[in-house]
Design a protein around this motif. Structure first.
Motif, mmCIF file in Angstrom:
data_model
loop_
_atom_site.group_PDB
_atom_site.id
_atom_site.type_symbol
_atom_site.label_atom_id
_atom_site.label_comp_id
_atom_site.label_asym_id
_atom_site.label_seq_id
_atom_site.Cartn_x
_atom_site.Cartn_y
_atom_site.Cartn_z
ATOM 1 N N UNK A 144 2.090 2.940 10.944
ATOM 2 C CA UNK A 144 3.399 3.389 10.487
ATOM 3 C C UNK A 144 3.378 4.734 9.809
ATOM 4 N N UNK A 145 2.415 5.579 10.176
ATOM 5 C CA UNK A 145 2.244 6.864 9.500
ATOM 6 C C UNK A 145 3.451 7.789 9.681
ATOM 7 N N UNK A 146 3.901 7.959 10.920
ATOM 8 C CA UNK A 146 4.991 8.900 11.187
ATOM 9 C C UNK A 146 6.295 8.446 10.545
ATOM 10 N N UNK A 147 6.575 7.154 10.588
ATOM 11 C CA UNK A 147 7.795 6.642 9.959
ATOM 12 C C UNK A 147 7.728 6.800 8.447
ATOM 13 N N UNK A 148 6.548 6.618 7.870
ATOM 14 C CA UNK A 148 6.386 6.820 6.427
ATOM 15 C C UNK A 148 6.626 8.284 6.069
ATOM 16 N N UNK A 149 6.119 9.203 6.888
ATOM 17 C CA UNK A 149 6.338 10.632 6.669
ATOM 18 C C UNK A 149 7.835 10.936 6.611
ATOM 19 N N UNK A 201 0.826 -1.213 0.000
ATOM 20 C CA UNK A 201 0.000 0.000 0.000
ATOM 21 C C UNK A 201 0.858 1.260 0.000
ATOM 22 N N UNK A 202 2.017 1.197 0.657
ATOM 23 C CA UNK A 202 2.918 2.350 0.659
ATOM 24 C C UNK A 202 3.560 2.547 -0.714
ATOM 25 N N UNK A 203 3.907 1.457 -1.369
ATOM 26 C CA UNK A 203 4.442 1.548 -2.726
ATOM 27 C C UNK A 203 3.379 2.059 -3.699
ATOM 28 N N UNK A 204 2.133 1.672 -3.460
ATOM 29 C CA UNK A 204 1.021 2.156 -4.276
ATOM 30 C C UNK A 204 0.918 3.678 -4.184
ATOM 31 N N UNK A 231 -3.129 11.945 7.976
ATOM 32 C CA UNK A 231 -3.820 12.093 9.249
ATOM 33 C C UNK A 231 -4.650 10.870 9.601
ATOM 34 N N UNK A 232 -5.083 10.854 10.846
ATOM 35 C CA UNK A 232 -6.075 9.919 11.366
ATOM 36 C C UNK A 232 -7.347 10.713 11.620
ATOM 37 N N UNK A 233 -8.470 10.045 11.770
ATOM 38 C CA UNK A 233 -9.736 10.727 12.035
ATOM 39 C C UNK A 233 -9.702 11.419 13.395
ATOM 40 N N UNK A 234 -10.569 12.414 13.551
ATOM 41 C CA UNK A 234 -10.700 13.137 14.813
ATOM 42 C C UNK A 234 -12.144 13.126 15.290
ATOM 43 N N UNK A 235 -12.486 14.104 16.123
ATOM 44 C CA UNK A 235 -13.841 14.152 16.674
ATOM 45 C C UNK A 235 -14.503 15.514 16.485
ATOM 46 N N UNK A 236 -14.011 16.281 15.507
ATOM 47 C CA UNK A 236 -14.596 17.591 15.229
ATOM 48 C C UNK A 236 -15.058 17.614 13.780
ATOM 49 N N UNK A 247 -3.923 13.537 -0.075
ATOM 50 C CA UNK A 247 -4.600 13.351 1.214
ATOM 51 C C UNK A 247 -4.504 11.870 1.558
ATOM 52 N N UNK A 248 -3.754 11.564 2.619
ATOM 53 C CA UNK A 248 -3.547 10.175 3.036
ATOM 54 C C UNK A 248 -4.182 10.015 4.411
ATOM 55 N N UNK A 249 -5.205 9.192 4.485
ATOM 56 C CA UNK A 249 -6.064 9.076 5.666
ATOM 57 C C UNK A 249 -5.987 7.643 6.179
ATOM 58 N N UNK A 250 -5.206 7.421 7.218
ATOM 59 C CA UNK A 250 -4.990 6.074 7.743
ATOM 60 C C UNK A 250 -5.066 6.087 9.272
ATOM 61 N N UNK A 251 -5.507 4.979 9.875
ATOM 62 C CA UNK A 251 -5.631 4.944 11.339
ATOM 63 C C UNK A 251 -4.285 4.922 12.044
#
Length: 576
Positions: free
Chosen positions: A120-125, A87-90, A246-251, A112-116
């Motif tokens: 590994x979001x921060x390491x991918x960044x 998915x990261x290579x995609x 990002x990940x989802x929020x509550x606002x 826009x990359x939206x993952x929970x």
């Protein structure tokens, strides 16, 4: 299509095809993203080239290692190669593979990359920032890693530093990592790189100039300007790239949520945007916003690293805890299944309102032809803030709410930015009027009621708090309306609140798809009182509930007038 030395292309193609063909479990939006990719490969307006994507993947996998963590079997990962998942290579192939036909200009300028959480979001960044800097070194690469809090962007920065030190290349770069600056500068012979970790500060404008930026944790951004100021810093570059991750929020009134809705429209094809790449991984919801959160299939749909960094038994255990402990549920839905939820203090479930609203399709013109007595409500601003008006009526047990808002144009830009209110979007959609006065012009509110009456709405009464506007009372009375004083007592407003709540829950509330009304509904905080009464207020001082308040005033008028036994038919014929 250039396939020379494209050793990762097969992985990417199999990933996309397996999702589209249903051989791999994925959520609705991810299926759409893969269909878009396969469809766009055939478009003559794009050249698809693998060289840059292969370079970035190769750089990451050959130069980066893990700094912490364990494999599913407990094997330590520190020092092991940082190997990218399909998915990261995609994502990388999409961002770097498409070019405008016959040019060196890349198609995608924004992503826009939206993952929970825990995928590994921060390491991918961090890995992307490093590899993209090397890829664009000949342009004098300047990469910003931003987040609402500097602590978050520093996590990615520290991962880059860890790998530079491990490579023994620390002396090749000028590294600043102190209270004032967190940056890496390097001359590469045929170019240069500069990587800096920043807090998303909208006041730091003039000094920013970059070709690539990665905005982490978008759900925490309190102002659109935090994102836009970085995006504006790229105007001098053709092959610029702004990545929001990002990940989802509550606002649900936030910049991030609105961006999510826009990106969903891109995938649906209802908002064409060829320069915007969208990758949304989340659980599937039904039309009322519900999700079967204890079902492992939904866990896998939401988490692209399911079975890699996401342990199936752990997330299932978290789901069962969320089922048994409602206080845990919203956090589990947002962080593990990537489902936006209402704020913990918010009283209403906005999905109930939306599901009810979708059931009805009347236009304003059609509503004028129905035998409905309408009741008005007005929530007047004291000075230069949001003013709202509403009409409330019922037809065959269906409650209809029509709203409109006003805001002084001289204060609109500042308030839209400071408080994150989408005033200009509401204006574009016809839900709000910008008044050309420094303070609220009550005459325009009266004129709205007059125009609604002229177009066929039979308005019997208007309720409002008289102490906030003697001018409105005078002008509306002179225009022939019957004004009823509605003081702000919770025991009076409770009856209107409860009726609107009950109508929404039973699927019998229609508010003409007004996003402005939805915004206000989401910002209502309710406190239960004795005898089933409720006292409500804003969830936060920077939020607004004025349109909902106006509809409550109007609904109270409807309840109190019809409870007195007055004949609807007689009044419609002109009697009192």
């Amino acid at each position: 299509m250039d396939l020379s030395e494209a050793k990762n292309l097969d992985v990417v193609m199999e990933y996309a095809k397996s999702i589209v063909e249903g051989r791999k479990i994925a959520g609705r939006e991810l299926v759409q993203a893969c269909r878009r990719f396969l469809r766009d490969l055939k478009k003559p307006e794009y050249d698809f080239r693998t060289k840059d994507a292969e370079f970035v993947i190769g750089i990451i996998e050959r130069t980066f290692v893990h700094d912490k963590g364990e494999a599913l079997d407990g094997t330590p990962l520190r020092g092991k190669p940082f190997l990218l998942e399909p998915w990261q290579k995609f994502i990388i192939y999409n961002l770097l593979g498409f070019f405008k036909a016959g040019t060196e200009e890349r198609r995608y300028k924004e992503a826009f990359i939206f993952i929970p959480r825990k995928n590994g979001k921060t390491r991918l960044v961090a890995a992307l920032a490093w590899a993209l800097a090397l890829l664009s070194r000949r342009s004098g690469a300047t990469i910003y890693i931003t987040a609402h809090a500097l602590k978050q962007s520093k996590q990615a920065f520290e991962f880059i530093l860890f790998n530079i030190k491990r490579m023994g290349e620390e002396e090749s770069f000028r590294i600043l990592n102190n209270n004032q600056e967190h940056s890496i500068t390097g001359e590469m012979g045929d170019g240069s790189i500069y990587i800096e970790a920043l807090a998303a500060n909208p006041d730091r404008q003039d000094s920013l100039n970059c070709n690539i930026a990665i905005a982490d944790e978008l759900h925490a951004y309190t102002k659109p300007k935090q994102y836009n100021i970085i995006k504006e810093a790229m105007k001098a570059f053709t092959n610029k790239l702004m990545i929001g991750i990002t990940t989802a929020g509550d606002d649900m009134s936030s910049f991030c949520y609105q961006r999510l809705q826009y990106c969903k429209k891109i995938l649906d094809g209802t908002a064409p945007d060829e320069a915007y790449f969208v990758f949304i991984a989340k659980a599937d919801q039904d039309e009322r916003g519900n999700v079967d959160y204890t079902e492992p299939v939904q866990h896998e749909k939401a988490n692209p690293n399911y079975g890699v960094t996401i342990r199936p038994e752990d997330i299932l255990n978290d789901a069962l805890q969320a089922q048994n402990d409602p206080q845990q549920r919203k956090d589990f839905l947002a962080k593990s299944l990537n489902i936006y939820t209402s704020a913990m203090l918010a009283y209403f479930d906005i999905h109930e309102f939306r599901a009810s609203d979708r059931e009805h399709k009347w236009t304003l013109k059609e509503l004028t032809s129905l035998p409905i007595i309408w009741y008005g409500g007005a929530d007047m601003a004291k000075m230069h803030d949001l003013t709202a008006a509403a009409l409330y009526g019922e037809y065959q047990d269906i409650a209809v709410v029509i709203t409109h808002a006003w805001f002084p144009i001289v204060a609109a830009a500042a308030k839209a930015d400071e408080d994150g209110i989408p005033l200009f979007g509401w204006q574009d959609d016809g839900w709000l009027t910008m008044t050309n006065t420094p303070v609220t012009n009550h005459a325009e509110v009266v004129n709205w009621f007059v125009e609604m009456r002229r177009s066929g709405f039979k308005i019997k009464q208007i309720g409002f708090d008289r102490k906030f506007s003697a001018e409105f009372f005078r002008d509306a009375k002179n225009a022939g309306f019957r004004l009823i004083d509605e003081p702000q007592f919770f025991w009076r407003k409770s009856q209107g609140f409860r009726r609107i709540e009950q109508k929404a829950k039973s699927g019998k509330l229609y508010y003409l798809h007004s996003e402005a009304y939805e915004y206000c509904v989401q910002n209502v905080r309710g406190v239960e009182k004795t005898d089933d009464m409720i006292q409500y207020e804003k969830v936060d001082e920077k939020k607004r509930i004025d349109l909902f308040d106006a509809s409550v005033f109007a609904c109270v008028r409807f309840i109190e007038d019809t409870d007195k036994g007055k004949s609807t038919n007689e009044w419609l014929k002109g009697g009192e």
